[in-house]
Design a protein around this motif. Structure first.
Motif, mmCIF file in Angstrom:
data_model
loop_
_atom_site.group_PDB
_atom_site.id
_atom_site.type_symbol
_atom_site.label_atom_id
_atom_site.label_comp_id
_atom_site.label_asym_id
_atom_site.label_seq_id
_atom_site.Cartn_x
_atom_site.Cartn_y
_atom_site.Cartn_z
ATOM 1 N N MET A 1 31.137 40.622 26.480
ATOM 2 C CA MET A 1 31.158 39.596 26.902
ATOM 3 C C MET A 1 33.157 39.554 27.205
ATOM 4 S SD MET A 1 28.668 38.746 29.139
ATOM 5 C CE MET A 1 29.241 37.318 29.495
ATOM 6 N N GLN A 2 34.162 39.695 26.228
ATOM 7 C CA GLN A 2 35.408 39.827 25.983
ATOM 8 C C GLN A 2 35.645 41.707 27.087
ATOM 9 O OE1 GLN A 2 36.984 39.849 22.550
ATOM 10 N NE2 GLN A 2 35.510 37.743 21.889
ATOM 11 N N ASN A 3 34.684 42.349 26.886
ATOM 12 C CA ASN A 3 35.182 43.523 27.633
ATOM 13 C C ASN A 3 35.111 43.416 28.947
ATOM 14 O OD1 ASN A 3 36.150 44.221 25.275
ATOM 15 N ND2 ASN A 3 34.388 45.993 24.703
ATOM 16 N N LEU A 4 33.982 43.003 29.341
ATOM 17 C CA LEU A 4 33.668 42.717 30.982
ATOM 18 C C LEU A 4 34.240 41.647 31.301
ATOM 19 C CD1 LEU A 4 30.041 43.040 32.099
ATOM 20 C CD2 LEU A 4 31.190 41.195 32.259
ATOM 21 N N THR A 5 35.032 41.011 30.708
ATOM 22 C CA THR A 5 35.737 40.336 31.179
ATOM 23 C C THR A 5 37.176 41.100 31.570
ATOM 24 O OG1 THR A 5 34.830 37.958 30.071
ATOM 25 C CG2 THR A 5 37.494 38.217 31.008
ATOM 26 N N ALA A 6 37.294 41.645 30.568
ATOM 27 C CA ALA A 6 38.867 42.868 31.075
ATOM 28 C C ALA A 6 39.096 43.233 32.007
ATOM 29 C CB ALA A 6 39.756 43.719 29.449
ATOM 30 N N VAL A 7 37.704 43.950 32.346
ATOM 31 C CA VAL A 7 37.664 44.775 33.505
ATOM 32 C C VAL A 7 37.646 43.653 34.561
ATOM 33 C CG1 VAL A 7 36.152 46.452 34.058
ATOM 34 C CG2 VAL A 7 36.311 46.592 32.123
ATOM 35 N N VAL A 8 37.418 42.864 34.673
ATOM 36 C CA VAL A 8 36.948 42.059 35.461
ATOM 37 C C VAL A 8 37.961 41.476 36.226
ATOM 38 C CG1 VAL A 8 36.364 40.061 36.970
ATOM 39 C CG2 VAL A 8 35.046 41.251 35.692
ATOM 40 N N GLU A 9 39.479 41.006 34.764
ATOM 41 C CA GLU A 9 40.734 40.484 35.363
ATOM 42 C C GLU A 9 41.747 41.565 35.456
ATOM 43 O OE1 GLU A 9 41.103 38.235 32.021
ATOM 44 O OE2 GLU A 9 39.733 36.450 32.088
ATOM 45 N N GLU A 10 41.290 42.843 34.468
ATOM 46 C CA GLU A 10 42.301 43.891 35.377
ATOM 47 C C GLU A 10 42.360 44.178 36.946
ATOM 48 O OE1 GLU A 10 45.645 47.316 34.578
ATOM 49 O OE2 GLU A 10 43.963 45.083 33.626
ATOM 50 N N ALA A 11 41.122 43.771 37.937
ATOM 51 C CA ALA A 11 40.961 43.899 38.594
ATOM 52 C C ALA A 11 41.009 43.065 39.643
ATOM 53 C CB ALA A 11 39.010 44.236 39.353
ATOM 54 N N GLY A 12 41.551 42.318 38.997
ATOM 55 C CA GLY A 12 42.113 40.312 40.030
ATOM 56 C C GLY A 12 41.107 39.514 39.866
ATOM 57 N N GLY A 13 40.472 39.357 39.179
ATOM 58 C CA GLY A 13 39.498 38.453 38.766
ATOM 59 C C GLY A 13 38.922 37.770 38.242
ATOM 60 N N THR A 14 37.966 37.160 37.857
ATOM 61 C CA THR A 14 37.386 36.133 36.900
ATOM 62 C C THR A 14 36.485 36.640 36.813
ATOM 63 O OG1 THR A 14 36.971 33.969 38.562
ATOM 64 C CG2 THR A 14 38.971 34.044 37.757
ATOM 65 N N ILE A 15 35.914 35.947 35.329
ATOM 66 C CA ILE A 15 34.029 36.220 35.044
ATOM 67 C C ILE A 15 33.390 35.593 35.929
ATOM 68 C CG2 ILE A 15 34.324 33.982 33.632
ATOM 69 C CD1 ILE A 15 32.866 37.460 32.749
ATOM 70 N N ASP A 16 33.697 34.667 37.260
ATOM 71 C CA ASP A 16 33.226 33.639 37.853
ATOM 72 C C ASP A 16 32.921 34.493 39.263
ATOM 73 O OD1 ASP A 16 32.742 31.515 36.142
ATOM 74 O OD2 ASP A 16 34.457 30.398 37.046
ATOM 75 N N ASP A 17 33.980 36.170 39.035
ATOM 76 C CA ASP A 17 33.368 37.136 40.187
ATOM 77 C C ASP A 17 31.314 37.415 40.671
ATOM 78 O OD1 ASP A 17 35.954 35.823 41.988
ATOM 79 O OD2 ASP A 17 36.943 36.929 40.295
ATOM 80 N N VAL A 18 31.743 37.615 38.859
ATOM 81 C CA VAL A 18 30.744 38.318 39.062
ATOM 82 C C VAL A 18 29.252 38.314 39.304
ATOM 83 C CG1 VAL A 18 28.958 39.374 36.684
ATOM 84 C CG2 VAL A 18 31.450 39.499 36.600
ATOM 85 N N VAL A 19 28.586 39.277 40.148
ATOM 86 C CA VAL A 19 27.344 38.332 40.346
ATOM 87 C C VAL A 19 25.939 39.087 40.003
ATOM 88 C CG1 VAL A 19 28.620 37.815 42.621
ATOM 89 C CG2 VAL A 19 28.026 40.200 42.711
ATOM 90 N N SER A 20 26.524 40.161 39.581
ATOM 91 C CA SER A 20 24.904 40.823 39.053
ATOM 92 C C SER A 20 25.166 41.170 37.060
ATOM 93 C CB SER A 20 24.415 41.411 39.548
ATOM 94 O OG SER A 20 23.631 42.382 39.733
ATOM 95 N N THR A 21 24.003 41.335 36.500
ATOM 96 C CA THR A 21 24.257 42.270 35.418
ATOM 97 C C THR A 21 22.675 42.310 34.970
ATOM 98 O OG1 THR A 21 23.457 40.157 34.128
ATOM 99 C CG2 THR A 21 26.010 40.441 34.171
ATOM 100 N N THR A 22 23.504 43.626 34.439
ATOM 101 C CA THR A 22 22.102 44.451 33.931
ATOM 102 C C THR A 22 22.317 45.048 32.629
ATOM 103 O OG1 THR A 22 21.165 45.656 35.734
ATOM 104 C CG2 THR A 22 20.638 46.068 33.282
ATOM 105 N N THR A 23 21.282 44.265 31.521
ATOM 106 C CA THR A 23 21.839 44.054 30.255
ATOM 107 C C THR A 23 20.422 45.463 29.181
ATOM 108 O OG1 THR A 23 22.393 42.242 29.702
ATOM 109 C CG2 THR A 23 21.585 42.609 27.683
ATOM 110 N N TYR A 24 20.760 46.044 28.489
ATOM 111 C CA TYR A 24 20.717 47.041 27.757
ATOM 112 C C TYR A 24 20.635 46.783 26.570
ATOM 113 C CZ TYR A 24 21.195 49.493 32.170
ATOM 114 O OH TYR A 24 20.771 49.603 33.253
#
Length: 133
Positions: free
Chosen positions: A60-83
């Motif tokens: 989750m920290q890594n996912l947040t880092a990618v979103v923030e690097e793109a200029g967004g926040t974790i609240d901008d995530v609209v879909s996830t797939t968990t394996y």
């Protein structure tokens, strides 16, 4: 034509992505496609070997880092797939999602049980899509 931009946060290790030829995220227009995040720290060490809670938190920290690097926040995530290598760990993922996804509209979520992930130490991998801006 809409251009694509690779999203490669400094807090994620470059070597795994370079070795296996991928970007951590690709921003095309306002849509951010996020590669499956695993429990790597910034030095490509596996966090929480044998510990699903520690691995999910790192993912989750890594996912947040990618979103923030793109200029967004974790609240901008609209879909996830968990394996998951053990679907009995799904409640741990749900608890982490409840801690991290606190926006008014929660992202969709699909859980897939798999026999193995890229390395035998990985217990979970989460892929996502975000809409930035």
């Amino acid at each position: 034509m809409t251009e694509s931009r690779a999203i490669m946060p400094a807090q994620l290790p470059a070597a795994p992505a370079e070795r296996t030829v991928y970007s951590y995220g690709v921003l095309r227009g306002s849509t951010l496609h996020i590669s499956g995040m695993v429990a790597f720290d910034s030095d490509a060490n596996i966090v929480g070997e044998g510990d699903i809670e520690a691995q999910v938190e790192q993912v989750m920290q890594n996912l947040t880092a990618v979103v923030e690097e793109a200029g967004g926040t974790i609240d901008d995530v609209v879909s996830t797939t968990t394996y998951l290598v053990d679907v009995a760990d799904a409640p741990v993922v749900s608890a982490a999602r409840a801690r991290h996804f606190t926006g008014e509209v929660l992202p969709t979520h699909t859980v897939v049980g798999v026999a193995a992930l890229a390395r035998p130490q990985f217990l979970v991998e989460i892929q996502a899509i975000a809409e930035i801006g």
